[in-house]
Structure formats: structure tokens, C-alpha cells
Motif scaffolding. Structure first.
Motif, PDB file in Angstrom:
ATOM      1  N   CYS A 127      10.937 -64.825  70.139  1.00  0.00           N
ATOM      2  CA  CYS A 127       9.795 -64.667  69.235  1.00  0.00           C
ATOM      3  C   CYS A 127       8.600 -63.963  69.869  1.00  0.00           C
ATOM      4  CB  CYS A 127       9.379 -66.043  68.707  1.00  0.00           C
ATOM      5  SG  CYS A 127       8.042 -65.984  67.499  1.00  0.00           S
ATOM      6  N   ARG A 128       8.350 -64.227  71.143  1.00  0.00           N
ATOM      7  CA  ARG A 128       7.186 -63.612  71.800  1.00  0.00           C
ATOM      8  C   ARG A 128       7.295 -62.097  71.824  1.00  0.00           C
ATOM      9  NH1 ARG A 128       8.427 -65.939  77.812  1.00  0.00           N
ATOM     10  NH2 ARG A 128       9.313 -67.575  76.522  1.00  0.00           N
ATOM     11  N   TRP A 129       8.529 -61.562  71.797  1.00  0.00           N
ATOM     12  CA  TRP A 129       8.704 -60.109  71.810  1.00  0.00           C
ATOM     13  C   TRP A 129       8.237 -59.461  70.508  1.00  0.00           C
ATOM     14  CZ3 TRP A 129      14.189 -59.168  74.333  1.00  0.00           C
ATOM     15  CH2 TRP A 129      14.083 -59.362  75.717  1.00  0.00           C
ATOM     16  N   VAL A 130       8.166 -60.228  69.440  1.00  0.00           N
ATOM     17  CA  VAL A 130       7.638 -59.693  68.190  1.00  0.00           C
ATOM     18  C   VAL A 130       6.155 -59.385  68.349  1.00  0.00           C
ATOM     19  CG1 VAL A 130       7.246 -60.171  65.734  1.00  0.00           C
ATOM     20  CG2 VAL A 130       9.366 -60.927  66.834  1.00  0.00           C
ATOM     21  N   HIS A 131       5.473 -60.180  69.162  1.00  0.00           N
ATOM     22  CA  HIS A 131       4.043 -59.988  69.410  1.00  0.00           C
ATOM     23  C   HIS A 131       3.791 -59.113  70.627  1.00  0.00           C
ATOM     24  CE1 HIS A 131       2.554 -63.141  66.576  1.00  0.00           C
ATOM     25  NE2 HIS A 131       3.793 -63.565  66.742  1.00  0.00           N
ATOM     26  N   ARG A 132       4.600 -59.313  71.655  1.00  0.00           N
ATOM     27  CA  ARG A 132       4.421 -58.578  72.911  1.00  0.00           C
ATOM     28  C   ARG A 132       5.763 -57.983  73.333  1.00  0.00           C
ATOM     29  NH1 ARG A 132       1.598 -63.316  73.093  1.00  0.00           N
ATOM     30  NH2 ARG A 132       3.210 -64.446  74.239  1.00  0.00           N
ATOM     31  N   PRO A 133       6.125 -56.868  72.712  1.00  0.00           N
ATOM     32  CA  PRO A 133       7.436 -56.249  72.972  1.00  0.00           C
ATOM     33  C   PRO A 133       7.644 -55.937  74.448  1.00  0.00           C
ATOM     34  CG  PRO A 133       6.400 -55.255  71.052  1.00  0.00           C
ATOM     35  CD  PRO A 133       5.357 -56.112  71.710  1.00  0.00           C
ATOM     36  N   ALA A 134       8.862 -56.235  74.928  1.00  0.00           N
ATOM     37  CA  ALA A 134       9.163 -56.037  76.354  1.00  0.00           C
ATOM     38  C   ALA A 134      10.278 -55.035  76.599  1.00  0.00           C
ATOM     39  CB  ALA A 134       9.521 -57.380  76.996  1.00  0.00           C
ATOM     40  N   ILE A 135      10.963 -54.616  75.530  1.00  0.00           N
ATOM     41  CA  ILE A 135      12.068 -53.665  75.729  1.00  0.00           C
ATOM     42  C   ILE A 135      11.848 -52.413  74.882  1.00  0.00           C
ATOM     43  CG2 ILE A 135      13.774 -55.353  76.481  1.00  0.00           C
ATOM     44  CD1 ILE A 135      14.874 -55.425  73.646  1.00  0.00           C
ATOM     45  N   THR A 136      10.616 -51.959  74.846  1.00  0.00           N
ATOM     46  CA  THR A 136      10.290 -50.762  74.072  1.00  0.00           C
ATOM     47  C   THR A 136      11.074 -49.557  74.587  1.00  0.00           C
ATOM     48  OG1 THR A 136       8.395 -50.374  75.523  1.00  0.00           O
ATOM     49  CG2 THR A 136       7.986 -51.566  73.486  1.00  0.00           C
ATOM     50  N   GLY A 137      11.559 -48.768  73.654  1.00  0.00           N
ATOM     51  CA  GLY A 137      12.252 -47.533  74.015  1.00  0.00           C
ATOM     52  C   GLY A 137      13.697 -47.707  74.415  1.00  0.00           C
ATOM     53  N   ILE A 138      14.218 -48.919  74.357  1.00  0.00           N
ATOM     54  CA  ILE A 138      15.614 -49.143  74.728  1.00  0.00           C
ATOM     55  C   ILE A 138      16.498 -49.051  73.478  1.00  0.00           C
ATOM     56  CG2 ILE A 138      17.277 -50.823  75.625  1.00  0.00           C
ATOM     57  CD1 ILE A 138      15.151 -51.883  77.455  1.00  0.00           C
ATOM     58  N   PRO A 139      17.508 -48.188  73.488  1.00  0.00           N
ATOM     59  CA  PRO A 139      18.398 -48.064  72.334  1.00  0.00           C
ATOM     60  C   PRO A 139      19.331 -49.267  72.215  1.00  0.00           C
ATOM     61  CG  PRO A 139      19.167 -46.657  74.094  1.00  0.00           C
ATOM     62  CD  PRO A 139      17.860 -47.225  74.557  1.00  0.00           C
ATOM     63  N   ILE A 140      19.572 -49.687  70.984  1.00  0.00           N
ATOM     64  CA  ILE A 140      20.460 -50.817  70.723  1.00  0.00           C
ATOM     65  C   ILE A 140      21.572 -50.393  69.778  1.00  0.00           C
ATOM     66  CG2 ILE A 140      20.635 -53.093  69.633  1.00  0.00           C
ATOM     67  CD1 ILE A 140      17.910 -53.777  70.684  1.00  0.00           C
ATOM     68  N   MET A 141      22.779 -50.781  70.108  1.00  0.00           N
ATOM     69  CA  MET A 141      23.930 -50.552  69.236  1.00  0.00           C
ATOM     70  C   MET A 141      24.485 -51.907  68.796  1.00  0.00           C
ATOM     71  SD  MET A 141      27.396 -48.283  69.857  1.00  0.00           S
ATOM     72  CE  MET A 141      28.007 -49.191  71.288  1.00  0.00           C
ATOM     73  N   ASN A 142      24.872 -51.993  67.529  1.00  0.00           N
ATOM     74  CA  ASN A 142      25.409 -53.234  66.989  1.00  0.00           C
ATOM     75  C   ASN A 142      26.917 -53.142  66.803  1.00  0.00           C
ATOM     76  OD1 ASN A 142      22.756 -54.315  66.677  1.00  0.00           O
ATOM     77  ND2 ASN A 142      22.535 -53.155  64.785  1.00  0.00           N
ATOM     78  N   THR A 149      20.514 -47.734  66.896  1.00  0.00           N
ATOM     79  CA  THR A 149      21.236 -46.456  66.908  1.00  0.00           C
ATOM     80  C   THR A 149      22.517 -46.605  66.089  1.00  0.00           C
ATOM     81  OG1 THR A 149      22.287 -47.027  69.029  1.00  0.00           O
ATOM     82  CG2 THR A 149      20.263 -45.741  69.123  1.00  0.00           C
ATOM     83  N   ASP A 150      23.664 -46.671  66.762  1.00  0.00           N
ATOM     84  CA  ASP A 150      24.933 -46.738  66.047  1.00  0.00           C
ATOM     85  C   ASP A 150      25.304 -48.174  65.664  1.00  0.00           C
ATOM     86  OD1 ASP A 150      25.751 -43.961  66.129  1.00  0.00           O
ATOM     87  OD2 ASP A 150      25.950 -44.224  68.285  1.00  0.00           O
ATOM     88  N   LYS A 201      23.594 -40.727  73.303  1.00  0.00           N
ATOM     89  CA  LYS A 201      22.588 -39.659  73.305  1.00  0.00           C
ATOM     90  C   LYS A 201      21.205 -40.215  73.632  1.00  0.00           C
ATOM     91  CE  LYS A 201      20.666 -38.104  69.552  1.00  0.00           C
ATOM     92  NZ  LYS A 201      20.414 -37.457  68.244  1.00  0.00           N
ATOM     93  N   HIS A 202      20.877 -41.347  73.034  1.00  0.00           N
ATOM     94  CA  HIS A 202      19.548 -41.912  73.244  1.00  0.00           C
ATOM     95  C   HIS A 202      19.396 -42.601  74.596  1.00  0.00           C
ATOM     96  CE1 HIS A 202      19.123 -41.214  68.890  1.00  0.00           C
ATOM     97  NE2 HIS A 202      17.844 -41.137  69.178  1.00  0.00           N
ATOM     98  N   ILE A 203      20.487 -43.031  75.182  1.00  0.00           N
ATOM     99  CA  ILE A 203      20.424 -43.554  76.549  1.00  0.00           C
ATOM    100  C   ILE A 203      20.039 -42.435  77.510  1.00  0.00           C
ATOM    101  CG2 ILE A 203      21.840 -44.400  78.472  1.00  0.00           C
ATOM    102  CD1 ILE A 203      23.365 -46.099  76.484  1.00  0.00           C
ATOM    103  N   MET A 204      20.584 -41.268  77.278  1.00  0.00           N
ATOM    104  CA  MET A 204      20.359 -40.121  78.162  1.00  0.00           C
ATOM    105  C   MET A 204      19.077 -39.352  77.834  1.00  0.00           C
ATOM    106  SD  MET A 204      22.966 -40.372  80.095  1.00  0.00           S
ATOM    107  CE  MET A 204      24.683 -40.915  80.203  1.00  0.00           C
ATOM    108  N   MET A 205      18.566 -39.517  76.635  1.00  0.00           N
ATOM    109  CA  MET A 205      17.492 -38.666  76.137  1.00  0.00           C
ATOM    110  C   MET A 205      16.111 -39.080  76.656  1.00  0.00           C
ATOM    111  SD  MET A 205      16.690 -37.829  72.114  1.00  0.00           S
ATOM    112  CE  MET A 205      15.920 -39.410  71.781  1.00  0.00           C
TER     113      MET A 205
END
Length: 243
Positions: free
Chosen positions: A102-117, A145-146, A169-173
Motif C-alpha cells: 500500500c505504501r507504494w501507492v503513495h510513495r512509489p519505489a519501482i518507477t520505470g520498471i516494466p511489468i509483464m503479467n 507491458t505484455d 523492449k522496455h527492459i532494454m529501452m
């Protein structure tokens, strides 16, 4: 240097969902992307009590493995979230894990990291589940991402490179080339207003990150139309939220 990806398996049984992760791991290894798979059921993750201590004090009073896991996620270039679908949504174990971030909703800690589901189901629930998981990625400050899905009729199908092409692509970009969606920009605006007007700890964190003066968490490619919409939304929310 090889890129590193953390794959989170939330299934109790190491069968369909886990099998897809193994397939993806083997394929990404061929293009110099290392994948570590962790199983949430191997960790002690207590149910969130809703006390808001993590938000207000930046510390959860529950004594379990969550702080370690949240720190671990921040060490990777990409994240894979996976789950079997139960009653048209994610597994209970993954939901408990997400609730505790929940704290990441207020204070994001993984900004810019691509996520695949990655999801598996006997028949239904793929759309609703993936939509929820994409929203979680956005709330974390990361980005979706994907999406890879399998039903009982397709579970034996091998994962194809085109299914994870965007993720790779987004991991490398370079992040400066990323194009955030209007949903991401609006969510950023809402979070910025909350940081400015509601919780002092959030304000300090956002100041340290130098986000309060920005249109997004980091420099990215934002076209003029998205900027206009996001700015209008920000001003509207800023006026409505009182100190």
C-alpha cells in the motif's frame, strides 16, 4: 551486463502457471536476460490489517517477510507477476501481497520498471484479472507491458517471442523514450496532489525524488495533447483537495 527479471509465482501448486514461468525463463536466458522465480507461498506474508501505519509512519508493525520482498523487487530491471485465476480474479496469496504494498501507492519505489503479467485459467476471467494487474503496475509507479494468458485448452502451447516482445523492449529501452498513457499521467497528477496536500511524509518523499515539479516520475515522451489533459486534471484536483 545481463538484465535481471524477478518472476513472482502466486500459485500454491507448481503446475500450469509455474510451467509458463519456466518456459519464459528458459527463453529469456537465450537473450541474456536472467529470470529468478520466487514462490509467494514460500514466504510468511501476513494479511493487511488496514492500520495505515505503513502510509503514515513508513513502517508496518507486522513481523513477516514483506519488507524483504518489497526491497527485493527494487533490485530488478523487470518484474513478472503471475497467478492462476480464481473466481475471475487473482489468487488470494497475490492479493494479500499486493495489499501489503500500500505504501507504494503513495510513495512509489519501482518507477520505470516494466511489468509483464502471466495468468492461467480453466475458462474465464482473463480480461478482468489482467485489467486489475495492469492497474496495480500503474499504482506502483511501474508500467504494464505484455500479458500472457492460457486456458485449459491452450495450456500446452509454448510461449512465443511475440508474447513478451514489448516487455523485453522496455527492459532494454532508455526511459526517456517511454510514452506514458493518459491513465498513467492522470494517476501521477492525483498522487502528486495527495503528496502536496494530504500526507507530510509523502510530500517529503516526493520532494526528495524531485517529482513535484514534473509531469511524470521521470523524463519521458509525452505529446502535447496528453500534457494539456493531464495539466487540466491536475489543476482541477488541486483545487478540490483541501489542506
Amino acid at each position: 551486463m545481463n538484465k535481471k527479471v524477478l518472476a513472482i509465482n502466486s500459485s500454491k501448486r507448481k503446475r500450469n502457471t509455474y510451467g509458463l514461468l519456466i518456459d519464459i525463463k528458459d527463453q529469456l536466458k537465450k537473450i541474456n536476460i536472467e529470470v529468478e522465480i520466487i514462490n509467494l507461498h514460500d514466504y510468511n506474508i501476513e494479511i493487511c490489517t488496514g492500520c495505515e501505519s505503513c502510509i503514515l509512519k513508513d513502517k508496518c508493525f507486522l513481523d513477516d517477510d514483506m519488507d524483504m520482498l518489497m526491497n527485493k523487487l527494487q533490485q530488478y530491471d523487470g518484474i513478472i507477476l503471475s497467478t492462476p485465476i480464481y473466481l475471475n480474479n487473482i489468487s488470494g496469496k497475490l492479493k494479500i501481497f499486493i495489499d501489503r504494498t500500500c505504501r507504494w501507492v503513495h510513495r512509489p519505489a519501482i518507477t520505470g520498471i516494466p511489468i509483464m503479467n502471466v495468468v492461467t485459467t480453466s475458462f474465464s476471467g482473463i480480461y478482468n484479472t489482467l485489467k486489475y494487474m495492469d492497474n496495480v503496475a500503474i499504482q506502483w509507479g511501474a508500467f504494464p507491458t505484455d500479458n500472457i494468458s492460457r486456458k485449459v485448452t491452450t495450456i500446452e502451447d509454448k510461449v512465443q517471442p511475440k508474447e513478451y516482445k514489448n516487455f523485453v523492449k522496455h527492459i532494454m529501452m532508455d526511459k526517456k523514450l517511454y510514452k506514458p498513457s493518459i491513465q498513467q499521467l492522470i494517476y501521477f497528477s492525483v498522487s502528486k496532489v495527495l503528496a502536496q496536500k494530504v500526507i507530510k511524509r509523502d510530500s517529503k518523499y516526493w520532494e526528495e525524488k524531485d517529482w513535484l515539479s514534473k509531469k511524470y516520475f521521470y523524463d519521458a515522451k509525452i505529446n502535447i495533447f496528453k500534457k494539456i489533459i493531464a495539466n487540466k486534471f491536475y489543476r482541477m484536483i488541486y483545487k478540490k483537495v483541501k489542506l
